[in-house]
Scaffold this motif. Structure first.
Motif, mmCIF file in Angstrom:
data_model
loop_
_atom_site.group_PDB
_atom_site.id
_atom_site.type_symbol
_atom_site.label_atom_id
_atom_site.label_comp_id
_atom_site.label_asym_id
_atom_site.label_seq_id
_atom_site.Cartn_x
_atom_site.Cartn_y
_atom_site.Cartn_z
ATOM 1 N N CYS A 121 -2.105 -5.759 14.792
ATOM 2 C CA CYS A 121 -2.126 -5.971 13.347
ATOM 3 C C CYS A 121 -0.708 -6.037 12.794
ATOM 4 O O CYS A 121 0.133 -5.191 13.093
ATOM 5 N N GLY A 122 -0.443 -7.049 11.993
ATOM 6 C CA GLY A 122 0.862 -7.193 11.367
ATOM 7 C C GLY A 122 1.834 -8.072 12.122
ATOM 8 O O GLY A 122 2.873 -8.460 11.578
ATOM 9 N N GLU A 123 1.502 -8.405 13.369
ATOM 10 C CA GLU A 123 2.447 -9.186 14.174
ATOM 11 C C GLU A 123 2.628 -10.595 13.616
ATOM 12 O O GLU A 123 3.749 -11.110 13.549
ATOM 13 N N ARG A 124 1.519 -11.209 13.210
ATOM 14 C CA ARG A 124 1.605 -12.573 12.679
ATOM 15 C C ARG A 124 2.439 -12.603 11.399
ATOM 16 O O ARG A 124 3.278 -13.489 11.212
ATOM 17 N N GLY A 171 -5.267 -15.694 1.410
ATOM 18 C CA GLY A 171 -4.180 -15.625 0.443
ATOM 19 C C GLY A 171 -3.908 -14.233 -0.076
ATOM 20 O O GLY A 171 -3.026 -14.040 -0.908
ATOM 21 N N VAL A 172 -4.660 -13.231 0.415
ATOM 22 C CA VAL A 172 -4.469 -11.838 -0.005
ATOM 23 C C VAL A 172 -3.902 -11.054 1.170
ATOM 24 O O VAL A 172 -4.433 -11.118 2.281
ATOM 25 N N CYS A 173 -2.829 -10.322 0.929
ATOM 26 C CA CYS A 173 -2.178 -9.545 1.981
ATOM 27 C C CYS A 173 -2.503 -8.064 1.811
ATOM 28 O O CYS A 173 -2.372 -7.512 0.709
ATOM 29 N N LEU A 174 -2.916 -7.430 2.903
ATOM 30 C CA LEU A 174 -3.328 -6.030 2.892
ATOM 31 C C LEU A 174 -2.574 -5.260 3.966
ATOM 32 O O LEU A 174 -2.076 -5.838 4.941
ATOM 33 N N GLY A 175 -2.500 -3.951 3.780
ATOM 34 C CA GLY A 175 -1.846 -3.109 4.760
ATOM 35 C C GLY A 175 -2.756 -2.815 5.936
ATOM 36 O O GLY A 175 -3.962 -2.624 5.770
ATOM 37 N N CYS A 176 -2.192 -2.791 7.128
ATOM 38 C CA CYS A 176 -2.996 -2.505 8.321
ATOM 39 C C CYS A 176 -3.596 -1.100 8.261
ATOM 40 O O CYS A 176 -4.690 -0.860 8.776
ATOM 41 N N GLU A 196 1.374 5.477 -0.444
ATOM 42 C CA GLU A 196 2.276 5.531 -1.598
ATOM 43 C C GLU A 196 3.589 4.815 -1.309
ATOM 44 O O GLU A 196 4.122 4.093 -2.164
ATOM 45 N N SER A 197 4.109 4.984 -0.101
ATOM 46 C CA SER A 197 5.371 4.321 0.239
ATOM 47 C C SER A 197 5.201 2.808 0.289
ATOM 48 O O SER A 197 6.091 2.058 -0.133
ATOM 49 N N ARG A 198 4.047 2.354 0.774
ATOM 50 C CA ARG A 198 3.802 0.911 0.829
ATOM 51 C C ARG A 198 3.705 0.330 -0.577
ATOM 52 O O ARG A 198 4.260 -0.732 -0.864
ATOM 53 N N THR A 258 -9.238 0.124 -4.782
ATOM 54 C CA THR A 258 -9.134 -0.832 -3.672
ATOM 55 C C THR A 258 -9.534 -2.252 -4.061
ATOM 56 O O THR A 258 -9.196 -3.204 -3.362
ATOM 57 N N THR A 259 -10.250 -2.392 -5.160
ATOM 58 C CA THR A 259 -10.698 -3.715 -5.603
ATOM 59 C C THR A 259 -9.854 -4.179 -6.784
ATOM 60 O O THR A 259 -9.775 -3.476 -7.797
ATOM 61 N N PRO A 260 -9.212 -5.332 -6.682
ATOM 62 C CA PRO A 260 -8.391 -5.806 -7.798
ATOM 63 C C PRO A 260 -9.252 -6.190 -8.994
ATOM 64 O O PRO A 260 -10.383 -6.667 -8.827
ATOM 65 N N PRO A 261 -8.751 -5.998 -10.206
ATOM 66 C CA PRO A 261 -9.510 -6.367 -11.405
ATOM 67 C C PRO A 261 -9.616 -7.887 -11.540
ATOM 68 O O PRO A 261 -8.859 -8.629 -10.904
#
Length: 271
Positions: A2-5, A81-86, A91-93, A173-176
């Motif tokens: 995860c995250g390599e690409r 088109g949406v980027c998420l953390g693995c 908080e740091s992210r 977790t869900t964008p408005p």
């Protein structure tokens, strides 16, 4: 993994940006030398220096974004088109995303100013070569103004998504719905902006090149081919430089649609 690409894509984009900047450096030095010594013109020298300074700031900020947002670079996957953390949003992210948005807004503002100066110079050159035919610059001027408007809309969308993220709780977790609307506005503005930039550059390059060619043909008949060789070299340089920049814009636009999952990555590239 995860995250390599995402990691590879971001480094590749910044590597390409570095190559483009490296190619631009000798062009700037050559232009500065001509404006300072060969054909002194303090106004053009100031404009060329201003464009170079803004480009340098943009490049430095892009690399600063890479250095100061390691979790985004190495621990992110993008889909639709949406980027998420693995590992989810820590908080740091979130803090790094907010920093990234701030830096991007500064870069975008610089891009608007740079586009206005660079394309404005092209339009001015076309105007000088074609005057008193003022009508030839009507369309390029209109597309340039449209480019500025789209750039402002892009910056606005980025600023609004930044504010939404800034005030959103970490547990959300869900964008408005407004977020989705802003993302759509952002993509539309970027697409139209790229199309307008391409139109402006193609038109102005064609106008300048054709006018120089037409003048050169007349001089060649009167003075001979040897006397006009330097004009053909100038003509070639104008067409090549305009073509390279236009192709870089078209390539970015194509990748944004061909690879929609990585759309956010291609947005950071500033040709």
């Amino acid at each position: 993994m995860c995250g390599e690409r995402n990691y590879r894509a971001i480094l590749t984009c910044l590597w390409i940006e570095g190559l483009l900047y490296g190619s631009y450096l000798p062009l700037f030095l050559g232009s500065a030398y001509i404006c300072a010594y060969t054909r002194p013109n303090k106004y053009l020298l100031t404009l060329a220096a201003s464009v170079f300074v803004v480009c340098t700031i943009q490049a430095l900020l892009d690399f600063a974004t890479l250095l100061y947002t390691p979790e985004i670079v190495a621990n992110t996957f993008c889909t639709g088109g949406v980027c998420l953390g693995c590992d989810g949003d820590t908080e740091s992210r979130v803090n790094q995303i907010e920093l990234q948005d701030i830096l991007w807004m500064i870069v975008d503002a610089g891009g608007i100013v740079n586009q206005l100066m660079a394309d404005g110079l092209l339009i001015y050159r076309a105007f000088v070569l074609w005057k008193p035919r003022f009508w030839v610059i009507v369309i390029p001027t209109t597309t340039l103004l449209g480019t500025v408007v789209c750039g402002l809309l892009h910056t606005y969308a980025t600023s609004q998504t930044y504010l939404i993220r800034l005030h959103a709780p970490l547990s959300e977790t869900t964008p408005p719905p407004k977020w989705v609307t802003l993302e759509a506005l952002d993509l539309t503005a970027l697409s139209i902006e790229s199309a307008l930039i391409t139109t402006t550059n193609v038109l102005t390059t064609a106008l300048i090149a054709y006018r120089i060619w037409w003048i050169t043909v007349g001089l060649s008949r009167a003075l001979g081919g040897r006397a006009t060789r330097k004009y053909y070299r100038v003509l070639t340089m104008i067409v090549e430089s305009g073509g390279i920049y236009t192709m870089s814009i078209i390539t970015r636009l194509a990748f944004m649609y061909v690879l929609p999952d990585d759309r956010k990555i291609f947005i950071i590239v500033h040709p």
